[in-house]
Design a protein around this motif. Structure first.
Motif, mmCIF file in Angstrom:
data_model
loop_
_atom_site.group_PDB
_atom_site.id
_atom_site.type_symbol
_atom_site.label_atom_id
_atom_site.label_comp_id
_atom_site.label_asym_id
_atom_site.label_seq_id
_atom_site.Cartn_x
_atom_site.Cartn_y
_atom_site.Cartn_z
ATOM 1 N N SER A 184 0.806 -1.233 0.000
ATOM 2 C CA SER A 184 0.000 0.000 0.000
ATOM 3 C C SER A 184 0.830 1.270 0.000
ATOM 4 O O SER A 184 0.328 2.344 0.355
ATOM 5 N N PRO A 219 2.217 6.027 3.122
ATOM 6 C CA PRO A 219 1.108 6.668 3.840
ATOM 7 C C PRO A 219 1.070 6.362 5.330
ATOM 8 O O PRO A 219 0.711 7.229 6.131
ATOM 9 N N GLN A 265 -2.325 11.993 2.286
ATOM 10 C CA GLN A 265 -2.657 10.809 3.097
ATOM 11 C C GLN A 265 -4.155 10.750 3.377
ATOM 12 O O GLN A 265 -4.800 9.692 3.245
ATOM 13 N N GLN A 266 -4.734 11.879 3.756
ATOM 14 C CA GLN A 266 -6.169 11.920 4.057
ATOM 15 C C GLN A 266 -7.008 11.656 2.810
ATOM 16 O O GLN A 266 -8.036 10.972 2.874
ATOM 17 N N THR A 324 -6.976 7.979 2.075
ATOM 18 C CA THR A 324 -7.857 7.261 3.007
ATOM 19 C C THR A 324 -9.309 7.376 2.567
ATOM 20 O O THR A 324 -10.060 6.386 2.546
ATOM 21 N N ARG A 325 -9.724 8.593 2.183
ATOM 22 C CA ARG A 325 -11.093 8.786 1.706
ATOM 23 C C ARG A 325 -11.365 7.953 0.464
ATOM 24 O O ARG A 325 -12.413 7.316 0.343
ATOM 25 N N ARG A 341 -9.912 5.228 -0.561
ATOM 26 C CA ARG A 341 -9.994 3.783 -0.269
ATOM 27 C C ARG A 341 -11.368 3.443 0.307
ATOM 28 O O ARG A 341 -11.924 2.370 0.037
ATOM 29 N N GLU A 342 -11.899 4.336 1.120
ATOM 30 C CA GLU A 342 -13.261 4.134 1.625
ATOM 31 C C GLU A 342 -14.267 4.187 0.481
ATOM 32 O O GLU A 342 -15.242 3.422 0.463
#
Length: 318
Positions: free
Chosen positions: A66, A96, A120-121, A124-125, A127-128
């Motif tokens: 990842s 990340p 990074q944020q 994350t979003r 991937r959600e």
């Protein structure tokens, strides 16, 4: 993004119901924070070539752990057969989990950690959003194939049909036309219940559509079927079956190397075959004031004698 296109469309051959995607490339959706992060670093070739954020192009891929491997290019330099490596600045890797950036030798680079946090944020979003797409069922739909963006505001692409999945940089502007993929969110009770639980207070409607190389969810509030836009424009023009005596001769202006035909007096109604006439071509024009910047013309090809009728931009005639 192209992988997303292929997965979506291939589902049509096998089933009327599909998940939103099995694989999803989301780096394009985080391109702004990704470029800003890398541009803030002390990557040696970037510094030597004075490459800033506006000149930086990045191709990204994810490894098995990842981490995000980033291949860097200088937009100002184009590769040619004689100079295939022109503009290539090398590779860096973003980690990340630790918010660190390393070079090809795994040496840690200096960069703005806050900009890394933004990237990074976003990852994350997205991937959600990827998880949401995998859970969301779609049904095949028969509807208008093309939609135009109306109004005065841009419409954003979304990685999934919820507000938090908005792209950082991919959008369309009024007049742009998108093509529907042929799928919409399934209407069964289970899917609708799940979708309502994840969308929260988001009141936007979304259309799964493509524009250029991109396929994704687009805010549908100001999208209107092109067929309806064109029908409305034709009705409002008031032109119906003009008589031969209403036509006068005009020429295509020399400033117009190509003057395209439209099916109706609206920029969303560009004819799909991209037919056009060129400078100094003679046409018969309906002798009325331009409507919405368009005039209705009839063109007869001097060799084949084929007659083409339609709307053209009035500014292209003399």
């Amino acid at each position: 993004m192209l992988k997303f296109v292929l997965v979506i469309l291939s589902g049509m051959f096998y089933t009327a119901t599909a998940s939103a995607t099995d694989r999803f490339e989301f780096f394009d959706y985080c391109s702004v924070s990704m470029v800003n992060m890398v541009a803030s670093s002390n990557q040696p070739l970037m510094i030597a070539e004075h490459v800033g954020a506006k000149d930086l192009r990045i191709e990204a891929e994810e490894d098995d752990e990842s981490n995000v491997m980033l291949q860097l290019f200088d937009r100002r330099k184009k590769s040619t057969p004689d100079t295939p490596g022109a503009g290539h600045l090398g590779w860096v890797t973003y980690h990340p989990a630790k918010n660190i950036l390393t070079d090809i030798n795994d040496e840690q680079l200096q960069f703005d950690p806050q900009k890394g946090k933004h990237f990074q944020q976003c990852l994350t979003r997205m991937r959600e959003c990827q998880d949401l797409n995998q859970k969301l069922k779609l049904d095949a739909t028969i509807d208008f194939p093309r939609y135009a963006l109306t109004g005065k505001s841009r419409a954003w692409f979304y990685a999934a049909p919820v507000a938090q999945c908005r792209s950082e940089s991919i959008f369309i502007v009024p007049g742009d036309i998108v093509s529907r993929t042929g799928f919409s969110i399934a209407r069964d009770e289970e899917t609708q219940k799940f979708y309502e639980s994840v969308r929260g207070n988001d009141s936007h409607g979304y259309l799964l559509a493509g524009y250029g190389d991109y396929v994704g969810w687009i805010e549908a509030n100001h999208l209107e079927a092109v067929d309806l836009v064109c029908n409305d424009a034709r009705d409002k023009s008031g032109l119906k079956n003009p008589a031969p005596e209403e036509f006068v001769e005009r020429k295509v202006a020399q400033t117009q190397p190509r003057l395209y035909f439209y099916d109706a007096p609206d920029k969303a109604c560009l004819r799909e075959d991209n037919s056009f006439i060129i400078a100094d071509d003679k046409v018969q024009m309906v002798n009325r004031s331009a409507y919405a910047g368009f005039s209705f013309v009839r063109y007869t090809h001097p060799v084949t004698h084929k007659v083409t009728e339609g709307w053209v931009l009035a500014s292209g005639l003399k």
